[in-house]
Design a protein around this motif. Sequence first.
Motif, PDB file in Angstrom:
ATOM      1  N   ASN A 180       8.259  26.751  12.812  1.00 29.34           N
ATOM      2  CA  ASN A 180       8.032  25.766  13.867  1.00 29.34           C
ATOM      3  C   ASN A 180       9.320  24.938  13.984  1.00 29.34           C
ATOM      4  N   MET A 181       9.860  24.863  15.188  1.00 24.94           N
ATOM      5  CA  MET A 181      11.161  24.213  15.393  1.00 24.94           C
ATOM      6  C   MET A 181      10.962  23.064  16.377  1.00 24.94           C
ATOM      7  N   LYS A 182      10.914  21.842  15.852  1.00 23.27           N
ATOM      8  CA  LYS A 182      10.613  20.651  16.660  1.00 23.27           C
ATOM      9  C   LYS A 182      11.630  19.555  16.329  1.00 23.27           C
ATOM     10  N   TYR A 183      12.598  19.408  17.188  1.00 27.38           N
ATOM     11  CA  TYR A 183      13.649  18.422  16.907  1.00 27.38           C
ATOM     12  C   TYR A 183      14.065  17.735  18.209  1.00 27.38           C
ATOM     13  N   HIS A 184      14.204  16.403  18.135  1.00 27.44           N
ATOM     14  CA  HIS A 184      14.615  15.619  19.300  1.00 27.44           C
ATOM     15  C   HIS A 184      15.758  14.690  18.908  1.00 27.44           C
ATOM     16  N   ILE A 192      14.586  20.465  21.011  1.00 24.25           N
ATOM     17  CA  ILE A 192      14.315  21.809  20.510  1.00 24.25           C
ATOM     18  C   ILE A 192      12.818  21.905  20.255  1.00 24.25           C
ATOM     19  N   ASP A 193      12.159  22.862  20.909  1.00 24.10           N
ATOM     20  CA  ASP A 193      10.698  22.947  20.821  1.00 24.10           C
ATOM     21  C   ASP A 193      10.259  24.408  20.884  1.00 24.10           C
ATOM     22  N   PHE A 194      10.165  25.040  19.706  1.00 24.88           N
ATOM     23  CA  PHE A 194       9.708  26.424  19.615  1.00 24.88           C
ATOM     24  C   PHE A 194       8.583  26.505  18.588  1.00 24.88           C
ATOM     25  N   ASP A 195       7.575  27.324  18.889  1.00 24.68           N
ATOM     26  CA  ASP A 195       6.438  27.504  17.989  1.00 24.68           C
ATOM     27  C   ASP A 195       6.596  28.769  17.163  1.00 24.68           C
ATOM     28  N   LYS A 196       6.236  28.673  15.903  1.00 27.48           N
ATOM     29  CA  LYS A 196       6.283  29.817  15.001  1.00 27.48           C
ATOM     30  C   LYS A 196       5.405  30.964  15.512  1.00 27.48           C
ATOM     31  N   ASP A 197       5.923  32.216  15.393  1.00 33.97           N
ATOM     32  CA  ASP A 197       5.204  33.450  15.717  1.00 33.97           C
ATOM     33  C   ASP A 197       4.896  33.621  17.205  1.00 33.97           C
ATOM     34  N   ARG A 214      18.304  23.238  12.458  1.00 32.79           N
ATOM     35  CA  ARG A 214      18.313  23.222  10.998  1.00 32.79           C
ATOM     36  C   ARG A 214      17.056  22.590  10.426  1.00 32.79           C
ATOM     37  N   LYS A 215      16.583  21.501  11.031  1.00 29.44           N
ATOM     38  CA  LYS A 215      15.420  20.801  10.489  1.00 29.44           C
ATOM     39  C   LYS A 215      14.632  20.178  11.629  1.00 29.44           C
ATOM     40  N   ASN A 216      13.397  19.773  11.310  1.00 30.33           N
ATOM     41  CA  ASN A 216      12.526  19.134  12.294  1.00 30.33           C
ATOM     42  C   ASN A 216      12.629  17.612  12.212  1.00 30.33           C
ATOM     43  N   ASP A 217      12.036  16.969  13.200  1.00 29.53           N
ATOM     44  CA  ASP A 217      11.945  15.514  13.163  1.00 29.53           C
ATOM     45  C   ASP A 217      11.217  15.074  11.897  1.00 29.53           C
ATOM     46  N   ALA A 218      11.477  13.873  11.465  1.00 27.37           N
ATOM     47  CA  ALA A 218      10.837  13.332  10.266  1.00 27.37           C
ATOM     48  C   ALA A 218       9.321  13.434  10.377  1.00 27.37           C
ATOM     49  N   GLY A 219       8.707  13.953   9.319  1.00 30.91           N
ATOM     50  CA  GLY A 219       7.249  14.048   9.286  1.00 30.91           C
ATOM     51  C   GLY A 219       6.691  15.340   9.842  1.00 30.91           C
ATOM     52  N   ILE A 220       7.547  16.198  10.415  1.00 28.66           N
ATOM     53  CA  ILE A 220       7.077  17.475  10.972  1.00 28.66           C
ATOM     54  C   ILE A 220       7.591  18.600  10.083  1.00 28.66           C
ATOM     55  N   ASP A 221       6.663  19.315   9.454  1.00 26.63           N
ATOM     56  CA  ASP A 221       7.037  20.384   8.527  1.00 26.63           C
ATOM     57  C   ASP A 221       7.366  21.655   9.305  1.00 26.63           C
ATOM     58  N   SER A 222       8.419  22.370   8.862  1.00 26.47           N
ATOM     59  CA  SER A 222       8.809  23.615   9.530  1.00 26.47           C
ATOM     60  C   SER A 222       8.581  24.838   8.659  1.00 26.47           C
ATOM     61  N   GLY A 223       8.568  24.644   7.354  1.00 24.61           N
ATOM     62  CA  GLY A 223       8.509  25.778   6.443  1.00 24.61           C
ATOM     63  C   GLY A 223       9.879  26.159   5.914  1.00 24.61           C
ATOM     64  N   ALA A 224      10.944  25.676   6.566  1.00 22.59           N
ATOM     65  CA  ALA A 224      12.308  25.878   6.072  1.00 22.59           C
ATOM     66  C   ALA A 224      12.663  24.724   5.151  1.00 22.59           C
ATOM     67  N   ASP A 225      13.782  24.881   4.420  1.00 23.92           N
ATOM     68  CA  ASP A 225      14.128  23.853   3.444  1.00 23.92           C
ATOM     69  C   ASP A 225      14.944  22.706   4.038  1.00 23.92           C
ATOM     70  N   GLY A 226      15.305  22.811   5.323  1.00 26.06           N
ATOM     71  CA  GLY A 226      16.037  21.739   5.980  1.00 26.06           C
ATOM     72  C   GLY A 226      17.520  21.717   5.670  1.00 26.06           C
ATOM     73  N   SER A 227      17.998  22.691   4.881  1.00 25.29           N
ATOM     74  CA  SER A 227      19.421  22.735   4.530  1.00 25.29           C
ATOM     75  C   SER A 227      20.149  23.702   5.446  1.00 25.29           C
ATOM     76  N   ASP A 228      21.457  23.822   5.202  1.00 23.14           N
ATOM     77  CA  ASP A 228      22.266  24.768   5.966  1.00 23.14           C
ATOM     78  C   ASP A 228      21.810  26.204   5.717  1.00 23.14           C
ATOM     79  N   LEU A 229      21.199  26.464   4.558  1.00 24.57           N
ATOM     80  CA  LEU A 229      20.738  27.815   4.244  1.00 24.57           C
ATOM     81  C   LEU A 229      19.625  28.251   5.188  1.00 24.57           C
ATOM     82  N   GLY A 230      18.760  27.295   5.592  1.00 28.38           N
ATOM     83  CA  GLY A 230      17.710  27.618   6.559  1.00 28.38           C
ATOM     84  C   GLY A 230      18.284  27.981   7.906  1.00 28.38           C
TER      85      GLY A 230
END
Length: 425
Positions: A180-184, A192-197, A214-230
């Motif tokens: 899930n990719m949710k970033y403003h 950025i607004d894309f839904d997983k699967d 790379r990461k979502n807005d604060a409080g929104i979990d993506s399943g990625a680690d939020g680092s450059d590796l994601g």
Amino acid sequence: MNKKNRKKMRKFTKVIKRLFLLFLILVLVGFVWTYVKLSSLNNGNESTATAKASLKDPINILIYGMDNVPGSPASRTDTIMIMHYDPKTKDTTLVSLPRDTKISQDVYEPQVIGRTAKLTEVHYDSQLAYDINTARDNLINTVKNFFGIYNINYYVSIDYSGFSSIIDAIGGVDVVPKYNMKYHDPVDNLVIDFDKDKKYHLNGEDALKFVRWRKNDAGIDSGADGSDLGRIDNQRYFIDCLINELSSPLGMIKTPILISKGCQYVKTDLPANKILIYALSILKSGSDSLTSETLKGTTKYVDGADYFIYDSTGNKEIIDLLNDGESESTVDINKDNISIKIINCAGEDGLAGKLKEKLANNYGYNRDNIITKTGSSLEKTSSIIVDSSSSISDFDSLCDEIGIENISTKSGYDSDITIIIGNDY
């Protein structure tokens, strides 16, 4: 066959010959046009840091995307990877280099930014201090020297300002996000607004958002680690989707459009004939022959900045692949347990620390087992002393790693290896 039918057959044959001739002319014109366009990519873009290879040899191509920094004349390298292609097996391996990798100052010493550089900052710092060509060569040399890669044969740089246009030129790319990719970002007016699967057909603008997330807005979990590796994992997935798009029959038809657009934003020292040969071979092999790797390491907050700390021991297999199966080091020892003392007797501060970083980062010695000190007197000649009770036997490789040829064995030392840095170092 009567005379009338023979006349019709001759007329039909003549038409076929003309059509075939027209087809050959169109193919030739298309080939010449493509060759001329591709030749423009390396016009004046030669690098002294790359080592050219023959078509029969495996190659390493450094690929990096340049992101212009607002208000600055210089560019950071937002995406950095090495494409390793083996013409014998037709296998392609993409090795992603984390942009936040901490680069030791004996490999690259920043001229402007005033602290230990991240890999992404080498190009930026060099361009500010010198020019874009020096920045390119410094980046290539830094990658070779820091990661222990024998050769970078060619480079490809892509200006991110043209990325969207290139994707639009091929009609977009199909993706199914793994997160899930949710970033403003209201400052940059970025959403950025894309839904997983969920399946998306990305145009150029959305594709750029996709690869830069790379990461979502604060409080929104993506399943990625939020680092450059994601982000690297996401970019690798996008490249797989792009290759599938280009290797389809429709994608092949769009190749001239892609070339026409891409030439405006791409620079390389690859000659046109090799671009055609490598590209066609990789596209023909498809994504089944493409594998992706990311260098191993840990993230760490050091001196006010987040760094990726490269693990040379954990990446030996990947580096060996890039070096065509040859190990960077042939020293017959267990480096984790080897103790090293470095004594700086050159009268110049910082040399022992730089050598320590080199041995730890480039050759896999245990940093915790390396101590440094300043000698009580100056020495003209550098030397290596190996304690006779140690298990070290390959002195030639040891000298190559340390960069000192004067080596001897003695007993009674409190370290397996004692390195004395003299004025000649």
